[in-house]
Design a protein around this motif. Structure first.
Motif, mmCIF file in Angstrom:
data_model
loop_
_atom_site.group_PDB
_atom_site.id
_atom_site.type_symbol
_atom_site.label_atom_id
_atom_site.label_comp_id
_atom_site.label_asym_id
_atom_site.label_seq_id
_atom_site.Cartn_x
_atom_site.Cartn_y
_atom_site.Cartn_z
ATOM 1 N N GLN A 119 0.852 -1.188 0.000
ATOM 2 C CA GLN A 119 0.000 0.000 0.000
ATOM 3 C C GLN A 119 0.891 1.242 0.000
ATOM 4 N N ILE A 120 1.453 1.539 -1.156
ATOM 5 C CA ILE A 120 2.514 2.533 -1.232
ATOM 6 C C ILE A 120 1.993 3.944 -0.991
ATOM 7 N N GLY A 152 14.323 10.368 -2.229
ATOM 8 C CA GLY A 152 15.409 10.926 -3.043
ATOM 9 C C GLY A 152 15.685 10.163 -4.302
ATOM 10 N N GLY A 153 14.698 9.453 -4.847
ATOM 11 C CA GLY A 153 14.867 8.758 -6.104
ATOM 12 C C GLY A 153 15.432 7.371 -5.943
ATOM 13 N N PRO A 154 15.633 6.654 -7.054
ATOM 14 C CA PRO A 154 16.130 5.269 -7.004
ATOM 15 C C PRO A 154 17.469 5.171 -6.306
ATOM 16 N N GLN A 155 17.614 4.114 -5.526
ATOM 17 C CA GLN A 155 18.892 3.885 -4.835
ATOM 18 C C GLN A 155 19.789 3.038 -5.740
ATOM 19 N N ASP A 208 9.116 4.651 -6.957
ATOM 20 C CA ASP A 208 7.672 4.823 -7.033
ATOM 21 C C ASP A 208 7.348 6.310 -6.897
ATOM 22 N N PRO A 209 6.478 6.849 -7.746
ATOM 23 C CA PRO A 209 6.175 8.290 -7.662
ATOM 24 C C PRO A 209 5.721 8.744 -6.287
#
Length: 217
Positions: free
Chosen positions: A171-172, A213-216, A205-206
């Motif tokens: 459940q993001i 801080g964006g993709p790791q 995920d938006p």
């Protein structure tokens, strides 16, 4: 404000105050400001004057626990629960020690006693929820953690734990909302979220990208 509170603490600590309530309040402030030795001195004096005040025993135990004196702290929490079984603090803090010592069934029972004493005592709901989450019982964990945050919306630790549980359930959107509340309360939770393996999986995920801080890499 904190400076005024500090002034009061210093006056009480440096005097020969014989007022148990003032000593207990000064001891509480010393715990909050991480002056544990001073807290132990003040709260011990308060208990000498008023040995049946359960909150003095609770705060003395809290100071002792933070000084690594778990055995002495446990005794103070037991006394608090004996003196005031209808208050949650003594039961709750006994549960904290039981959980630290991996006596999980006992910890659950003690948190349940804290809630029975006061159904609006958020710390017990939170730790019960954390225990259930660690057991993989996510639906029950979310229920308990949501109750903790309803009772005390400013509990950043409960908001963060709830965010992780929501993410584990996929459940993001709900996870992002809970994490946003945690970070707004305590910005350090942003870095904790970036280091959390469950939340980190959703960094692109938006709903969570801005918080994490964006993709790791």
């Amino acid at each position: 404000d904190w400076q005024a509170a500090e002034d009061v603490l210093n006056r009480v600590a440096s005097s020969e105050a014989e007022n148990a309530l003032w000593l207990r309040l000064a001891g509480e402030l010393a715990v909050w400001t991480e002056r544990y030795e001073q807290a132990i001195t003040l709260l011990s004096r308060a208990i000498q004057l008023e040995p049946r005040d359960p909150l003095s025993h609770v705060w003395l135990g809290a100071a002792q626990l933070r000084r690594g004196q778990a055995g002495q702290a446990a005794e103070q929490f037991r006394l608090a629960a004996k003196l005031a079984p209808d208050r949650p603090e003594g039961w709750h803090w006994q549960g904290v020690i039981a959980l630290r010592e991996n006596r999980r069934a006992e910890a659950k029972a003690l948190f349940a006693k804290a809630i029975a004493a006061d159904s609006e005592y958020a710390p017990a709901w939170e730790l019960l929820g954390v225990m259930l989450a660690n057991e993989g019982r996510l639906d029950l964990a979310v229920e308990k953690l949501a109750e903790a945050t309803r009772l005390d919306p400013a509990r950043a630790s409960a908001q963060f734990a709830l965010a992780v549980c929501y993410a584990r359930r996929g459940q993001i959107g709900l996870a992002a909302e809970a994490l946003q509340r945690a970070v707004a309360l305590e910005p350090a939770y942003r870095q904790r979220a970036r280091q959390n393996p469950v939340l980190r999986k959703y960094a692109d995920d938006p709903a969570l990208a801005e918080l994490l801080g964006g993709p790791q890499q």
